[in-house]
Design a protein around this motif. Sequence first.
Motif, PDB file in Angstrom:
ATOM      1  N   VAL A 160      11.095  -8.449  11.376  1.00 32.82           N
ATOM      2  CA  VAL A 160      11.508  -7.048  11.503  1.00 32.82           C
ATOM      3  C   VAL A 160      12.467  -6.746  10.358  1.00 32.82           C
ATOM      4  O   VAL A 160      13.545  -7.343  10.254  1.00 32.82           O
ATOM      5  CB  VAL A 160      12.220  -6.795  12.850  1.00 32.82           C
ATOM      6  N   SER A 161      12.077  -5.827   9.479  1.00 35.13           N
ATOM      7  CA  SER A 161      12.916  -5.493   8.327  1.00 35.13           C
ATOM      8  C   SER A 161      14.173  -4.761   8.786  1.00 35.13           C
ATOM      9  O   SER A 161      14.109  -3.806   9.562  1.00 35.13           O
ATOM     10  CB  SER A 161      12.131  -4.630   7.337  1.00 35.13           C
ATOM     11  N   LEU A 162      15.338  -5.215   8.289  1.00 41.15           N
ATOM     12  CA  LEU A 162      16.609  -4.629   8.706  1.00 41.15           C
ATOM     13  C   LEU A 162      17.395  -4.014   7.553  1.00 41.15           C
ATOM     14  O   LEU A 162      17.940  -2.925   7.673  1.00 41.15           O
ATOM     15  CB  LEU A 162      17.487  -5.700   9.370  1.00 41.15           C
ATOM     16  N   ILE A 163      17.492  -4.717   6.427  1.00 42.96           N
ATOM     17  CA  ILE A 163      18.409  -4.320   5.368  1.00 42.96           C
ATOM     18  C   ILE A 163      17.750  -4.437   4.000  1.00 42.96           C
ATOM     19  O   ILE A 163      17.014  -5.388   3.730  1.00 42.96           O
ATOM     20  CB  ILE A 163      19.655  -5.233   5.338  1.00 42.96           C
ATOM     21  N   GLU A 164      18.013  -3.450   3.148  1.00 41.78           N
ATOM     22  CA  GLU A 164      17.751  -3.575   1.721  1.00 41.78           C
ATOM     23  C   GLU A 164      19.083  -3.869   1.040  1.00 41.78           C
ATOM     24  O   GLU A 164      20.049  -3.130   1.216  1.00 41.78           O
ATOM     25  CB  GLU A 164      17.167  -2.285   1.149  1.00 41.78           C
ATOM     26  N   HIS A 165      19.129  -4.950   0.311  1.00 43.39           N
ATOM     27  CA  HIS A 165      20.384  -5.410  -0.286  1.00 43.39           C
ATOM     28  C   HIS A 165      20.183  -5.533  -1.794  1.00 43.39           C
ATOM     29  O   HIS A 165      19.474  -6.417  -2.261  1.00 43.39           O
ATOM     30  CB  HIS A 165      20.768  -6.762   0.326  1.00 43.39           C
ATOM     31  N   ALA A 166      20.789  -4.610  -2.571  1.00 43.21           N
ATOM     32  CA  ALA A 166      20.620  -4.623  -4.023  1.00 43.21           C
ATOM     33  C   ALA A 166      21.249  -5.866  -4.634  1.00 43.21           C
ATOM     34  O   ALA A 166      22.325  -6.315  -4.217  1.00 43.21           O
ATOM     35  CB  ALA A 166      21.241  -3.369  -4.628  1.00 43.21           C
ATOM     36  N   LEU A 167      20.570  -6.430  -5.632  1.00 45.60           N
ATOM     37  CA  LEU A 167      21.106  -7.558  -6.380  1.00 45.60           C
ATOM     38  C   LEU A 167      21.859  -7.045  -7.601  1.00 45.60           C
ATOM     39  O   LEU A 167      21.560  -5.968  -8.124  1.00 45.60           O
ATOM     40  CB  LEU A 167      19.976  -8.495  -6.811  1.00 45.60           C
ATOM     41  N   SER A 168      22.820  -7.820  -8.053  1.00 43.49           N
ATOM     42  CA  SER A 168      23.616  -7.447  -9.223  1.00 43.49           C
ATOM     43  C   SER A 168      23.651  -8.606 -10.210  1.00 43.49           C
ATOM     44  O   SER A 168      23.422  -9.757  -9.848  1.00 43.49           O
ATOM     45  CB  SER A 168      25.051  -7.086  -8.815  1.00 43.49           C
ATOM     46  N   VAL A 169      23.944  -8.269 -11.461  1.00 46.88           N
ATOM     47  CA  VAL A 169      24.174  -9.302 -12.466  1.00 46.88           C
ATOM     48  C   VAL A 169      25.642  -9.714 -12.368  1.00 46.88           C
ATOM     49  O   VAL A 169      26.534  -8.870 -12.404  1.00 46.88           O
ATOM     50  CB  VAL A 169      23.850  -8.782 -13.875  1.00 46.88           C
ATOM     51  N   ILE A 170      25.877 -11.003 -12.193  1.00 46.75           N
ATOM     52  CA  ILE A 170      27.224 -11.541 -12.042  1.00 46.75           C
ATOM     53  C   ILE A 170      27.620 -12.217 -13.349  1.00 46.75           C
ATOM     54  O   ILE A 170      26.917 -13.112 -13.836  1.00 46.75           O
ATOM     55  CB  ILE A 170      27.294 -12.555 -10.887  1.00 46.75           C
ATOM     56  N   VAL A 171      28.743 -11.756 -13.946  1.00 46.54           N
ATOM     57  CA  VAL A 171      29.169 -12.288 -15.244  1.00 46.54           C
ATOM     58  C   VAL A 171      30.655 -12.641 -15.192  1.00 46.54           C
ATOM     59  O   VAL A 171      31.414 -12.082 -14.387  1.00 46.54           O
ATOM     60  CB  VAL A 171      28.921 -11.265 -16.382  1.00 46.54           C
ATOM     61  N   PRO A 172      31.105 -13.563 -16.062  1.00 41.78           N
ATOM     62  CA  PRO A 172      32.550 -13.822 -16.162  1.00 41.78           C
ATOM     63  C   PRO A 172      33.263 -12.572 -16.678  1.00 41.78           C
ATOM     64  O   PRO A 172      32.660 -11.736 -17.363  1.00 41.78           O
ATOM     65  CB  PRO A 172      32.648 -14.966 -17.177  1.00 41.78           C
ATOM     66  N   LEU A 173      34.548 -12.460 -16.381  1.00 46.65           N
ATOM     67  CA  LEU A 173      35.294 -11.262 -16.778  1.00 46.65           C
ATOM     68  C   LEU A 173      35.383 -11.107 -18.294  1.00 46.65           C
ATOM     69  O   LEU A 173      35.513  -9.985 -18.803  1.00 46.65           O
ATOM     70  CB  LEU A 173      36.705 -11.311 -16.175  1.00 46.65           C
ATOM     71  N   ASN A 174      35.293 -12.208 -19.031  1.00 43.31           N
ATOM     72  CA  ASN A 174      35.386 -12.136 -20.487  1.00 43.31           C
ATOM     73  C   ASN A 174      34.029 -12.120 -21.180  1.00 43.31           C
ATOM     74  O   ASN A 174      33.931 -12.313 -22.387  1.00 43.31           O
ATOM     75  CB  ASN A 174      36.229 -13.302 -21.014  1.00 43.31           C
ATOM     76  N   HIS A 175      32.965 -11.902 -20.423  1.00 41.92           N
ATOM     77  CA  HIS A 175      31.605 -11.909 -20.979  1.00 41.92           C
ATOM     78  C   HIS A 175      31.306 -10.577 -21.667  1.00 41.92           C
ATOM     79  O   HIS A 175      31.811  -9.526 -21.244  1.00 41.92           O
ATOM     80  CB  HIS A 175      30.593 -12.150 -19.848  1.00 41.92           C
ATOM     81  N   PRO A 176      30.477 -10.567 -22.727  1.00 42.37           N
ATOM     82  CA  PRO A 176      30.131  -9.307 -23.404  1.00 42.37           C
ATOM     83  C   PRO A 176      29.545  -8.252 -22.472  1.00 42.37           C
ATOM     84  O   PRO A 176      29.804  -7.054 -22.637  1.00 42.37           O
ATOM     85  CB  PRO A 176      29.108  -9.746 -24.457  1.00 42.37           C
ATOM     86  N   LEU A 177      28.778  -8.691 -21.453  1.00 40.64           N
ATOM     87  CA  LEU A 177      28.168  -7.723 -20.537  1.00 40.64           C
ATOM     88  C   LEU A 177      29.182  -7.131 -19.557  1.00 40.64           C
ATOM     89  O   LEU A 177      28.879  -6.147 -18.882  1.00 40.64           O
ATOM     90  CB  LEU A 177      27.032  -8.393 -19.760  1.00 40.64           C
ATOM     91  N   ALA A 178      30.362  -7.709 -19.482  1.00 40.97           N
ATOM     92  CA  ALA A 178      31.368  -7.221 -18.535  1.00 40.97           C
ATOM     93  C   ALA A 178      31.845  -5.811 -18.879  1.00 40.97           C
ATOM     94  O   ALA A 178      32.482  -5.147 -18.058  1.00 40.97           O
ATOM     95  CB  ALA A 178      32.553  -8.182 -18.487  1.00 40.97           C
ATOM     96  N   ASN A 179      31.536  -5.346 -20.076  1.00 48.28           N
ATOM     97  CA  ASN A 179      31.924  -3.983 -20.476  1.00 48.28           C
ATOM     98  C   ASN A 179      31.004  -2.928 -19.865  1.00 48.28           C
ATOM     99  O   ASN A 179      31.318  -1.734 -19.919  1.00 48.28           O
ATOM    100  CB  ASN A 179      31.904  -3.852 -22.003  1.00 48.28           C
TER     101      ASN A 179
END
Length: 295
Positions: A160-179
């Motif tokens: 029985v489907s209950l929740i849609e849970h979006a995924l995120s990209v997890i990066v270190p705070l000093n990573h280029p993508l953190a901006n």
Amino acid sequence: MNLNQLYYFQTVARLQHFSKAADELHISQPSLSYAMSSLEKELETCLFEKQGRNVVLTKYGKFFLEHVDRSLEELEAGIRQLKKYTSNTKGQIDIGYVYPLAPRYIPKMARSFLDLPENKDVNFTFYQGITSALVSGLKSEKYDLIFASQVPAETDLEFVSLIEHALSVIVPLNHPLANFDRIHFHEISNYPLVVYNKETGLGQLTLKLFNISNIEPQIICEAENEQALYGLVSEGFGISLAAVIPEINLYQVKAIPVIEGYCKRHIHMAYLRNHYQTPAMKRFIEYVKSHEFEI
């Protein structure tokens, strides 16, 4: 040998009198005598001997009574426990769930269910695990129901489907993508990745997402749950595509939402199809279907 014979034997041993035992058991004395005679014949020993108008246990009758008492006591304890588990007002529900549901979803759901007067005597046992282990436990009846990713091949299970849970990209705070505050999924292809174990539901989902997005992932290492992924990312092992749970604030990482809407995981409630359900379990399933809770 049958159960009645054991109860009859126990009663005669306690009262030391066939007539009194027959009256208490609401059977005729000849029937009781025949039952005890048959029991002695089957055991090939003498359990009782006469002592005036009474009967007393022989040495071997005393030995047998010890085992009968323990066996009947255990049986009656099992009957009491079974009635407790399956009664209309009480019950025991064993549930398993994936790690992201542990901080809030499952506790809030169970607490709100138990707050209803008709459920106050229901007991829960909680287990955490990955989807494959939870499905295996459900099929072996270790769990009554689970909350995990759907496994389409398991046709004996009702999902029985209950929740849609979006995924995120997890990066270190000093990573280029953190901006970035949002990110396209393909932008992670240039970086080493920390991913879920392939045995987990999310591990299988993320590999599928890489495939449909034509991404050749640079996988550095694998981990079983979000806490392990966050820890590895915070120490610079790589970045990750993962679910976001409240504990993320304990790590030196940033979660960046993915722009593509298909980067989601779906949480299902699952239980055995066409399988007996206790009254408490039926109420809980209907309660979960009709209420929403946040992860």
